[in-house]
Write a protein that holds these residues in place. Structure first.
Motif, PDB file in Angstrom:
ATOM      1  N   GLU A 134       0.761  -1.125  -0.151  1.00 30.26           N
ATOM      2  CA  GLU A 134      -0.055   0.012  -0.024  1.00 30.26           C
ATOM      3  C   GLU A 134       0.734   1.339  -0.151  1.00 30.26           C
ATOM      4  OE1 GLU A 134      -2.302   2.516   3.473  1.00 30.26           O
ATOM      5  OE2 GLU A 134      -2.241   0.380   3.702  1.00 30.26           O
ATOM      6  N   GLY A 135       0.577   2.336  -0.856  1.00 32.15           N
ATOM      7  CA  GLY A 135       1.338   3.448  -0.963  1.00 32.15           C
ATOM      8  C   GLY A 135       2.047   3.434  -2.328  1.00 32.15           C
ATOM      9  N   GLU A 136       3.085   4.521  -2.055  1.00 31.52           N
ATOM     10  CA  GLU A 136       3.802   4.667  -3.142  1.00 31.52           C
ATOM     11  C   GLU A 136       4.657   3.691  -3.852  1.00 31.52           C
ATOM     12  OE1 GLU A 136       7.796   7.620  -4.627  1.00 31.52           O
ATOM     13  OE2 GLU A 136       6.343   8.324  -2.627  1.00 31.52           O
ATOM     14  N   LEU A 137       4.638   3.392  -5.184  1.00 31.53           N
ATOM     15  CA  LEU A 137       5.331   2.455  -5.542  1.00 31.53           C
ATOM     16  C   LEU A 137       6.697   3.060  -6.019  1.00 31.53           C
ATOM     17  CD1 LEU A 137       2.568   1.061  -8.301  1.00 31.53           C
ATOM     18  CD2 LEU A 137       3.111   0.401  -5.867  1.00 31.53           C
ATOM     19  N   VAL A 138       7.726   1.947  -5.433  1.00 33.16           N
ATOM     20  CA  VAL A 138       9.048   2.635  -5.618  1.00 33.16           C
ATOM     21  C   VAL A 138       9.636   2.647  -6.870  1.00 33.16           C
ATOM     22  CG1 VAL A 138      11.353   1.691  -4.918  1.00 33.16           C
ATOM     23  CG2 VAL A 138       9.632   1.194  -3.331  1.00 33.16           C
ATOM     24  N   GLY A 139       9.296   1.718  -7.903  1.00 31.69           N
ATOM     25  CA  GLY A 139       9.568   1.931  -9.410  1.00 31.69           C
ATOM     26  C   GLY A 139       8.609   2.482 -10.350  1.00 31.69           C
ATOM     27  N   GLY A 140       7.636   3.084  -9.876  1.00 30.73           N
ATOM     28  CA  GLY A 140       6.574   3.524 -10.480  1.00 30.73           C
ATOM     29  C   GLY A 140       5.821   2.304 -10.897  1.00 30.73           C
ATOM     30  N   TRP A 141       5.048   2.349 -11.933  1.00 31.74           N
ATOM     31  CA  TRP A 141       4.388   0.844 -12.571  1.00 31.74           C
ATOM     32  C   TRP A 141       4.986   0.872 -13.907  1.00 31.74           C
ATOM     33  CZ3 TRP A 141       0.915  -1.368 -15.734  1.00 31.74           C
ATOM     34  CH2 TRP A 141       0.732  -2.778 -15.369  1.00 31.74           C
ATOM     35  N   GLN A 142       4.493   1.554 -14.865  1.00 28.88           N
ATOM     36  CA  GLN A 142       4.897   1.351 -16.233  1.00 28.88           C
ATOM     37  C   GLN A 142       6.377   1.210 -16.360  1.00 28.88           C
ATOM     38  OE1 GLN A 142       2.963   0.711 -18.483  1.00 28.88           O
ATOM     39  NE2 GLN A 142       0.952   1.385 -18.012  1.00 28.88           N
ATOM     40  N   ALA A 143       7.289   2.054 -15.522  1.00 30.33           N
ATOM     41  CA  ALA A 143       8.638   2.221 -15.826  1.00 30.33           C
ATOM     42  C   ALA A 143       9.146   0.947 -15.030  1.00 30.33           C
ATOM     43  CB  ALA A 143       9.258   3.413 -15.072  1.00 30.33           C
ATOM     44  N   TRP A 144       8.569   0.395 -14.161  1.00 26.99           N
ATOM     45  CA  TRP A 144       8.985  -0.949 -13.372  1.00 26.99           C
ATOM     46  C   TRP A 144       8.472  -1.977 -14.452  1.00 26.99           C
ATOM     47  CZ3 TRP A 144       5.945  -5.184 -11.568  1.00 26.99           C
ATOM     48  CH2 TRP A 144       6.517  -6.211 -10.724  1.00 26.99           C
ATOM     49  N   GLN A 145       7.494  -2.177 -15.035  1.00 29.25           N
ATOM     50  CA  GLN A 145       7.091  -3.153 -16.026  1.00 29.25           C
ATOM     51  C   GLN A 145       8.062  -3.398 -17.158  1.00 29.25           C
ATOM     52  OE1 GLN A 145       4.406  -5.442 -16.652  1.00 29.25           O
ATOM     53  NE2 GLN A 145       4.132  -5.561 -14.498  1.00 29.25           N
ATOM     54  N   GLN A 146       8.599  -2.089 -17.575  1.00 27.80           N
ATOM     55  CA  GLN A 146       9.438  -2.152 -18.900  1.00 27.80           C
ATOM     56  C   GLN A 146      10.763  -2.205 -18.417  1.00 27.80           C
ATOM     57  OE1 GLN A 146       8.441   1.877 -20.487  1.00 27.80           O
ATOM     58  NE2 GLN A 146       6.455   1.322 -20.616  1.00 27.80           N
ATOM     59  N   ALA A 147      11.293  -1.804 -17.316  1.00 27.14           N
ATOM     60  CA  ALA A 147      12.902  -1.679 -16.955  1.00 27.14           C
ATOM     61  C   ALA A 147      13.086  -3.301 -16.368  1.00 27.14           C
ATOM     62  CB  ALA A 147      13.319  -0.713 -16.148  1.00 27.14           C
ATOM     63  N   ALA A 148      12.106  -3.806 -15.637  1.00 28.82           N
ATOM     64  CA  ALA A 148      12.550  -4.938 -14.818  1.00 28.82           C
ATOM     65  C   ALA A 148      13.253  -5.917 -15.986  1.00 28.82           C
ATOM     66  CB  ALA A 148      11.632  -5.604 -13.910  1.00 28.82           C
ATOM     67  N   PRO A 149      12.565  -6.412 -16.869  1.00 26.56           N
ATOM     68  CA  PRO A 149      11.016  -6.561 -16.672  1.00 26.56           C
ATOM     69  C   PRO A 149      10.684  -7.874 -16.215  1.00 26.56           C
ATOM     70  CG  PRO A 149      11.472  -7.026 -18.984  1.00 26.56           C
ATOM     71  CD  PRO A 149      12.835  -6.856 -18.323  1.00 26.56           C
ATOM     72  N   THR A 150       9.584  -7.952 -15.342  1.00 26.50           N
ATOM     73  CA  THR A 150       9.208  -9.184 -14.603  1.00 26.50           C
ATOM     74  C   THR A 150       8.115  -9.828 -15.046  1.00 26.50           C
ATOM     75  OG1 THR A 150       8.360  -7.648 -12.884  1.00 26.50           O
ATOM     76  CG2 THR A 150      10.744  -8.414 -12.581  1.00 26.50           C
ATOM     77  N   PHE A 151       7.931 -11.048 -14.626  1.00 30.11           N
ATOM     78  CA  PHE A 151       6.871 -11.836 -14.832  1.00 30.11           C
ATOM     79  C   PHE A 151       6.588 -12.809 -13.683  1.00 30.11           C
ATOM     80  CE2 PHE A 151       3.399 -13.271 -17.278  1.00 30.11           C
ATOM     81  CZ  PHE A 151       3.168 -14.524 -17.190  1.00 30.11           C
ATOM     82  N   ILE A 152       5.304 -13.323 -13.485  1.00 34.97           N
ATOM     83  CA  ILE A 152       5.444 -14.024 -12.327  1.00 34.97           C
ATOM     84  C   ILE A 152       4.492 -15.268 -12.741  1.00 34.97           C
ATOM     85  CG2 ILE A 152       5.895 -12.399 -10.343  1.00 34.97           C
ATOM     86  CD1 ILE A 152       3.103 -12.433  -9.803  1.00 34.97           C
ATOM     87  N   THR A 153       4.869 -16.335 -11.901  1.00 38.44           N
ATOM     88  CA  THR A 153       3.860 -17.608 -12.305  1.00 38.44           C
ATOM     89  C   THR A 153       3.595 -18.119 -10.923  1.00 38.44           C
ATOM     90  OG1 THR A 153       4.622 -17.765 -14.447  1.00 38.44           O
ATOM     91  CG2 THR A 153       3.458 -19.819 -13.432  1.00 38.44           C
ATOM     92  N   LEU A 154       2.255 -18.514 -10.515  1.00 41.85           N
ATOM     93  CA  LEU A 154       1.912 -19.335  -9.277  1.00 41.85           C
ATOM     94  C   LEU A 154       1.793 -20.795  -9.625  1.00 41.85           C
ATOM     95  CD1 LEU A 154       1.261 -19.485  -6.372  1.00 41.85           C
ATOM     96  CD2 LEU A 154      -1.329 -19.018  -7.239  1.00 41.85           C
ATOM     97  N   HIS A 155       2.767 -21.535  -9.196  1.00 37.62           N
ATOM     98  CA  HIS A 155       2.606 -23.101  -9.317  1.00 37.62           C
ATOM     99  C   HIS A 155       1.742 -23.495  -8.058  1.00 37.62           C
ATOM    100  CE1 HIS A 155       5.515 -23.214 -12.834  1.00 37.62           C
ATOM    101  NE2 HIS A 155       6.075 -22.208 -11.993  1.00 37.62           N
ATOM    102  N   THR A 156       0.426 -23.977  -8.247  1.00 39.45           N
ATOM    103  CA  THR A 156      -0.242 -24.305  -7.242  1.00 39.45           C
ATOM    104  C   THR A 156      -0.944 -25.697  -7.351  1.00 39.45           C
ATOM    105  OG1 THR A 156      -1.995 -23.458  -5.581  1.00 39.45           O
ATOM    106  CG2 THR A 156      -2.017 -22.866  -8.059  1.00 39.45           C
ATOM    107  N   ARG A 157      -1.772 -26.174  -6.371  1.00 37.12           N
ATOM    108  CA  ARG A 157      -2.620 -27.375  -6.539  1.00 37.12           C
ATOM    109  C   ARG A 157      -3.447 -27.098  -7.516  1.00 37.12           C
ATOM    110  NH1 ARG A 157      -6.926 -27.760  -3.938  1.00 37.12           N
ATOM    111  NH2 ARG A 157      -6.313 -26.205  -2.319  1.00 37.12           N
ATOM    112  N   ASP A 158      -4.431 -26.203  -7.372  1.00 33.53           N
ATOM    113  CA  ASP A 158      -5.670 -26.043  -8.198  1.00 33.53           C
ATOM    114  C   ASP A 158      -5.833 -24.444  -8.455  1.00 33.53           C
ATOM    115  OD1 ASP A 158      -8.345 -25.154  -8.864  1.00 33.53           O
ATOM    116  OD2 ASP A 158      -9.005 -26.859  -7.451  1.00 33.53           O
ATOM    117  N   ALA A 159      -5.269 -24.172  -9.762  1.00 34.30           N
ATOM    118  CA  ALA A 159      -5.436 -22.743 -10.148  1.00 34.30           C
ATOM    119  C   ALA A 159      -6.647 -22.123 -10.273  1.00 34.30           C
ATOM    120  CB  ALA A 159      -4.863 -22.798 -11.759  1.00 34.30           C
ATOM    121  N   ILE A 160      -7.660 -22.849 -10.453  1.00 34.52           N
ATOM    122  CA  ILE A 160      -9.026 -22.224 -10.288  1.00 34.52           C
ATOM    123  C   ILE A 160      -9.316 -21.724  -8.994  1.00 34.52           C
ATOM    124  CG2 ILE A 160     -11.394 -22.274 -10.996  1.00 34.52           C
ATOM    125  CD1 ILE A 160      -9.666 -22.736 -13.149  1.00 34.52           C
TER     126      ILE A 160
END
Length: 267
Positions: A134-160
């Motif tokens: 909650e609060g200010e995003l350290v890397g902005g958001w668009q800039a963070w998405q473009q510069a990282a750039p990161t992606f995340i995947t959840l490996h879980t028992r049941d995706a639904i």
């Protein structure tokens, strides 16, 4: 006020979590040896570093001068696992934490004041660890998405089932303007913000598996220009390569934190 801009897309842009609620907005690493961590990720991902306002055990990683990740040498002190963790933007950390608990999740740390905002470390009902911010995003958001750039995947028992938990906790697919969109593709769930894929949830993890990499967990991906080069640098600096092909490599740093590098697509 949720969004104040100095120059769109610039490193000076100030963005608040409430304006991108529900979306991944940051990744952090809890480790043990700050100096070794900086050396490793500097060599593997080309990051530079700056001190964080939280103290000597914290650093901010920079890619092209944009803050992209946080590192905290607190795994031993806080008695938590060495791991990469994604954080999701929320307008109210207390409310989000309460929602998670009401739906079978747990709160491990926080919410705590961590300037420039408030954060908490949680686990979903299958045991996968994630954070809220909650609060200010350290890397902005668009800039963070473009510069990282990161992606995340959840490996879980049941995706639904996981999509229901996160959707109710983080307001995915809600009637609120700007809500993240959720699509179900067989056993996989795809999370989009403004049409862009920002996360995937995949079924198949086993909660009781002896191998932690098979248990439910969020995997952080970094897009890079040279997958093989990153893998060789990781091995040279004391890390390990768990899997590798031309497009992707699953790596482990010297402390045991697992992450993935993917070949950067040319636009």
């Amino acid at each position: 006020m949720n969004h104040r801009t100095a120059e769109p897309g610039s490193a000076t842009e100030v963005v608040y979590a409430g304006s991108v609620f529900g979306a991944p907005c940051w990744v952090s690493l809890t480790g043990r040896d700050l100096e070794a961590t900086q050396e490793f990720y500097g060599a593997v991902l080309g990051w530079r570093w700056r001190r964080a306002s939280l103290g000597d055990r914290f650093r901010i990683a920079l890619a092209d001068a944009v803050p992209v990740a946080g590192v905290a040498a607190v795994a031993t002190t806080w008695q938590i696992a060495v791991a990469w963790t994604p954080y999701f933007a929320v307008p109210d950390a207390d409310e989000a934490a309460a929602r998670a608990q009401a739906r079978g999740g747990t709160v491990a740390v926080g919410p705590l004041r961590l300037p420039p905002g408030r954060g908490a470390l949680l686990a979903d009902r299958a045991g996968a660890t994630f954070g809220i911010w909650e609060g200010e995003l350290v890397g902005g958001w668009q800039a963070w998405q473009q510069a990282a750039p990161t992606f995340i995947t959840l490996h879980t028992r049941d995706a639904i089932d996981a999509a229901i938990f996160y959707g109710e906790t983080l307001d995915w697919a809600s009637d609120r303007p700007g809500s993240c969109e959720v699509e179900y593709e067989g056993d996989e769930v795809v999370l989009r913000r403004q049409g862009r894929v920002v996360a995937r949830l995949e079924s198949g993890a086993v909660e009781s598996a002896p191998d932690p990499s098979v248990r439910p967990h969020w995997q952080v991906h970094f897009r890079v220009a040279d997958v093989a080069g990153c893998a060789r640098a990781a091995e040279k600096l004391g890390g390990s390569v768990l899997a590798e092909d031309e497009r992707e490599a699953v790596l482990c740093d010297p402390d045991g934190a697992q992450f993935t590098v993917n070949a950067r697509r040319e636009d």
